[in-house]
Scaffold this motif. Structure first.
Motif, PDB file in Angstrom:
ATOM      1  N   ALA A 174       9.470  10.131  -5.082  1.00 55.97           N
ATOM      2  CA  ALA A 174      10.421  11.221  -4.871  1.00 55.97           C
ATOM      3  C   ALA A 174       9.749  12.574  -4.760  1.00 55.97           C
ATOM      4  O   ALA A 174      10.417  13.585  -4.461  1.00 55.97           O
ATOM      5  CB  ALA A 174      11.427  11.255  -6.019  1.00 55.97           C
ATOM      6  N   CYS A 175       8.426  12.642  -4.965  1.00 52.68           N
ATOM      7  CA  CYS A 175       7.728  13.932  -4.888  1.00 52.68           C
ATOM      8  C   CYS A 175       7.771  14.450  -3.451  1.00 52.68           C
ATOM      9  O   CYS A 175       7.365  13.770  -2.506  1.00 52.68           O
ATOM     10  CB  CYS A 175       6.280  13.788  -5.341  1.00 52.68           C
ATOM     11  N   SER A 176       8.257  15.649  -3.273  1.00 50.33           N
ATOM     12  CA  SER A 176       8.411  16.230  -1.938  1.00 50.33           C
ATOM     13  C   SER A 176       7.074  16.594  -1.300  1.00 50.33           C
ATOM     14  O   SER A 176       7.006  16.820  -0.087  1.00 50.33           O
ATOM     15  CB  SER A 176       9.296  17.482  -2.022  1.00 50.33           C
ATOM     16  N   ARG A 177       6.016  16.649  -2.072  1.00 51.49           N
ATOM     17  CA  ARG A 177       4.715  17.066  -1.542  1.00 51.49           C
ATOM     18  C   ARG A 177       3.860  15.884  -1.076  1.00 51.49           C
ATOM     19  O   ARG A 177       2.752  16.083  -0.583  1.00 51.49           O
ATOM     20  CB  ARG A 177       3.957  17.856  -2.598  1.00 51.49           C
ATOM     21  N   ARG A 212      -1.209  16.607   3.269  1.00 51.71           N
ATOM     22  CA  ARG A 212      -2.558  16.083   3.316  1.00 51.71           C
ATOM     23  C   ARG A 212      -3.330  16.526   2.050  1.00 51.71           C
ATOM     24  O   ARG A 212      -3.328  17.691   1.685  1.00 51.71           O
ATOM     25  CB  ARG A 212      -3.271  16.588   4.567  1.00 51.71           C
ATOM     26  N   GLY A 213      -3.960  15.588   1.379  1.00 47.59           N
ATOM     27  CA  GLY A 213      -4.747  15.911   0.186  1.00 47.59           C
ATOM     28  C   GLY A 213      -3.948  15.912  -1.104  1.00 47.59           C
ATOM     29  O   GLY A 213      -4.525  16.092  -2.185  1.00 47.59           O
ATOM     30  N   HIS A 214      -2.652  15.709  -1.024  1.00 47.94           N
ATOM     31  CA  HIS A 214      -1.844  15.657  -2.250  1.00 47.94           C
ATOM     32  C   HIS A 214      -1.649  14.203  -2.657  1.00 47.94           C
ATOM     33  O   HIS A 214      -1.147  13.390  -1.881  1.00 47.94           O
ATOM     34  CB  HIS A 214      -0.487  16.315  -2.040  1.00 47.94           C
ATOM     35  N   GLY A 215      -2.051  13.852  -3.878  1.00 45.42           N
ATOM     36  CA  GLY A 215      -1.933  12.478  -4.347  1.00 45.42           C
ATOM     37  C   GLY A 215      -3.043  11.597  -3.792  1.00 45.42           C
ATOM     38  O   GLY A 215      -3.999  12.064  -3.160  1.00 45.42           O
ATOM     39  N   ILE A 253       0.869  -1.173   0.000  1.00 44.58           N
ATOM     40  CA  ILE A 253       0.000   0.000   0.000  1.00 44.58           C
ATOM     41  C   ILE A 253       0.909   1.227   0.000  1.00 44.58           C
ATOM     42  O   ILE A 253       1.828   1.332   0.822  1.00 44.58           O
ATOM     43  CB  ILE A 253      -0.921   0.016   1.235  1.00 44.58           C
ATOM     44  N   ALA A 254       0.690   2.141  -0.910  1.00 43.37           N
ATOM     45  CA  ALA A 254       1.564   3.299  -1.042  1.00 43.37           C
ATOM     46  C   ALA A 254       0.764   4.489  -1.542  1.00 43.37           C
ATOM     47  O   ALA A 254      -0.407   4.376  -1.908  1.00 43.37           O
ATOM     48  CB  ALA A 254       2.714   2.998  -1.989  1.00 43.37           C
ATOM     49  N   LYS A 255       1.437   5.639  -1.524  1.00 44.35           N
ATOM     50  CA  LYS A 255       0.825   6.875  -1.989  1.00 44.35           C
ATOM     51  C   LYS A 255       1.572   7.375  -3.215  1.00 44.35           C
ATOM     52  O   LYS A 255       2.801   7.244  -3.305  1.00 44.35           O
ATOM     53  CB  LYS A 255       0.874   7.932  -0.869  1.00 44.35           C
ATOM     54  N   ARG A 256       0.829   7.951  -4.137  1.00 47.63           N
ATOM     55  CA  ARG A 256       1.464   8.488  -5.335  1.00 47.63           C
ATOM     56  C   ARG A 256       0.669   9.679  -5.829  1.00 47.63           C
ATOM     57  O   ARG A 256      -0.485   9.893  -5.430  1.00 47.63           O
ATOM     58  CB  ARG A 256       1.551   7.429  -6.429  1.00 47.63           C
ATOM     59  N   CYS A 257       1.307  10.433  -6.737  1.00 48.90           N
ATOM     60  CA  CYS A 257       0.652  11.606  -7.320  1.00 48.90           C
ATOM     61  C   CYS A 257       1.005  11.687  -8.792  1.00 48.90           C
ATOM     62  O   CYS A 257       1.760  10.873  -9.315  1.00 48.90           O
ATOM     63  CB  CYS A 257       1.082  12.877  -6.589  1.00 48.90           C
TER      64      CYS A 257
END
Length: 461
Positions: free
Chosen positions: A25-28, A32-35, A7-11
């Motif tokens: 590698a996205c710094s954001r 909260r709410g990003h990706g 389970i991971a987060k991405r944008c």
């Protein structure tokens, strides 16, 4: 959890220098709410093979974990329904259709690859809804066919039939619970009604070039055609289809072993059909199509003459050193091999044009056979058995057209009946004659009225 995937987060952010996704590698990402959150895990498909499933778009890590756990708790079939796209299921379903006719397989494949996959193939099978399907069919309806015309109701119905069959199979396999194609609304498909080539319709066709979708000749026009093609090598075939209503594939697949000229009958036990240009020989299209067709004395004579000419042609070719196969088929080419069904269609078109008659299709000769039999007094059940229809309704609604002379005779008889019943006093006199006591000359159940001495009747003073 080990063994239950990741389970991971991405944008969707990209590296401005390379235009590639930044990924983890996205710094954001910590914001909260990003990706959004996603999961990927391994499952086994219907064939027992291990597959990777990847799903995303979840608002939180907990939502992604819950979706993953729900997927892994499902049965193998349910997992396939949640993970397979419609395109994957349709192609898998096609690969399992091994007991259908080649022509049916060809039509299924065309519907799947040309119409269904381009419009709904990317959707998840288990999430498919009737609303999505109605939208897809509405968009399909406004597209154009190969002739540049809008898609017909017949085409939409065919595609819908294919989709329903595929999704019914998915229900049986346990991939989905319900078939959403059952709730798709389509325009009504109107069966073309056969019309007769009357003088007025012939004149309109000659003036405009427009012709009915299904048209049959009058008895005189058919007789003219059969007289014109009397010298054609396939005269017996044209006669047999026009008089006894065989289908094209049934006539092409007819063998002498299935014809009993002594008893005056033939048996329809096979047909030669085409899928594309390839010819496939197999049983008739339905159980009702497997039938025995009675032959009249003239048809028997036509077939005897055809067999004699066929044998003489074979003898001449063999005598000339040419190859001539004894294939056993009733209708063959010069080499003795059975004819391609498509050739029969092309040959008829040429002969009709040369005869100067209004155009008909080869299948219209079958329509005409039903019409002639009906006009000659055959009952609907007999015509149904002759044509090999599963239901008498199909015979009555589609394959019988009242010829003008027959309709005129019925109209004259109806008018004569009404005029006879409408003659002055005719009905009243019949009722009085039926009710009077023959001995007393007055009604048998009621006493006669007292005479009115003062009344002057017709013929009185």
């Amino acid at each position: 959890m080990q063994g239950r995937g990741v389970i991971a987060k991405r944008c969707g952010c990209q590296n401005p220098a390379t235009n590639r996704p930044l990924g983890k590698a996205c710094s954001r990402l910590p914001e909260r709410g990003h990706g959004s959150w996603y999961f990927h895990c391994s499952t086994r498909n219907l064939l027992g093979q291990v597959e990777r499933v990847r799903r995303g778009g979840y608002p939180s890590e907990e939502a992604a974990r819950r979706a993953r756990d729900e997927l892994l708790a499902l049965s193998r079939e349910e997992q396939a329904g949640r993970s397979w796209t419609v395109a994957r299921w349709l192609r898998y379903w096609l690969s399992t259709r091994t007991r259908i006719r080649p022509t049916t397989k060809m039509h299924y494949t065309r519907d799947v690859e040309t119409f269904l996959i381009p419009r709904i193939g990317q959707l998840i099978l288990g999430n498919l809804t009737a609303r999505q399907l109605n939208t897809a069919f509405a968009r399909l309806a406004v597209t154009r066919n190969r002739s540049g015309q809008p898609q017909t109701a017949c085409t939409l119905q065919h595609v819908h039939t294919t989709l329903r069959a595929a999704l019914n199979a998915a229900v049986r396999e346990g991939l989905i619970v319900d078939n959403p194609a059952r709730r798709v609304e389509l325009p009504a498909r109107e069966r073309p009604h056969a019309v007769v080539w009357t003088e007025a319709r012939v004149a309109e066709w000659e003036a405009t070039g427009e012709r009915p979708a299904v048209a049959v000749w009058t008895a005189a026009q058919l007789a003219s055609f059969l007289d014109y093609v009397r010298g054609d090598s396939l005269y017996a075939l044209w006669w047999l289809i026009a008089l006894r209503g065989l289908r094209r594939g049934e006539a092409a697949g007819l063998r002498w072993a299935d014809v009993d000229l002594h008893e005056g009958q033939l048996s329809v036990v096979r047909q030669r059909t085409t899928a594309g240009y390839d010819v496939h020989e197999g049983p008739p299209k339905s159980a009702a199509s497997r039938r025995t067709v009675a032959l009249d004395r003239h048809t028997v004579r036509v077939l005897r003459q055809h067999r004699t000419r066929q044998q003489e042609q074979r003898t001449r070719r063999v005598g000339a050193g040419k190859v001539c196969h004894d294939s056993g088929y009733v209708f063959t080419g010069p080499d003795g091999l059975p004819l391609h069904p498509g050739y029969l269609t092309q040959r008829l078109r040429i002969l009709v044009d040369r005869a100067g008659l209004p155009p008909i299709r080869l299948h219209d000769l079958r329509h005409g056979a039903a019409t002639l039999a009906h006009a000659a007094g055959a009952d609907m059940k007999t015509i149904q058995d002759q044509l090999g229809h599963a239901t008498i309704r199909l015979t009555a609604d589609v394959y019988t057209t009242v010829l003008p002379a027959t309709a005129r005779e019925a109209a004259e008889a109806t008018a004569a009946f009404l005029l006879a019943a409408g003659k002055p006093g005719a009905e009243v006199k019949q009722q009085i004659d039926r009710s009077r006591d023959p001995e007393r000359g007055r009604p048998a159940t009621e006493p006669g009225p007292e005479p009115d001495r003062g009344r002057v009747g017709p013929g009185g003073r």
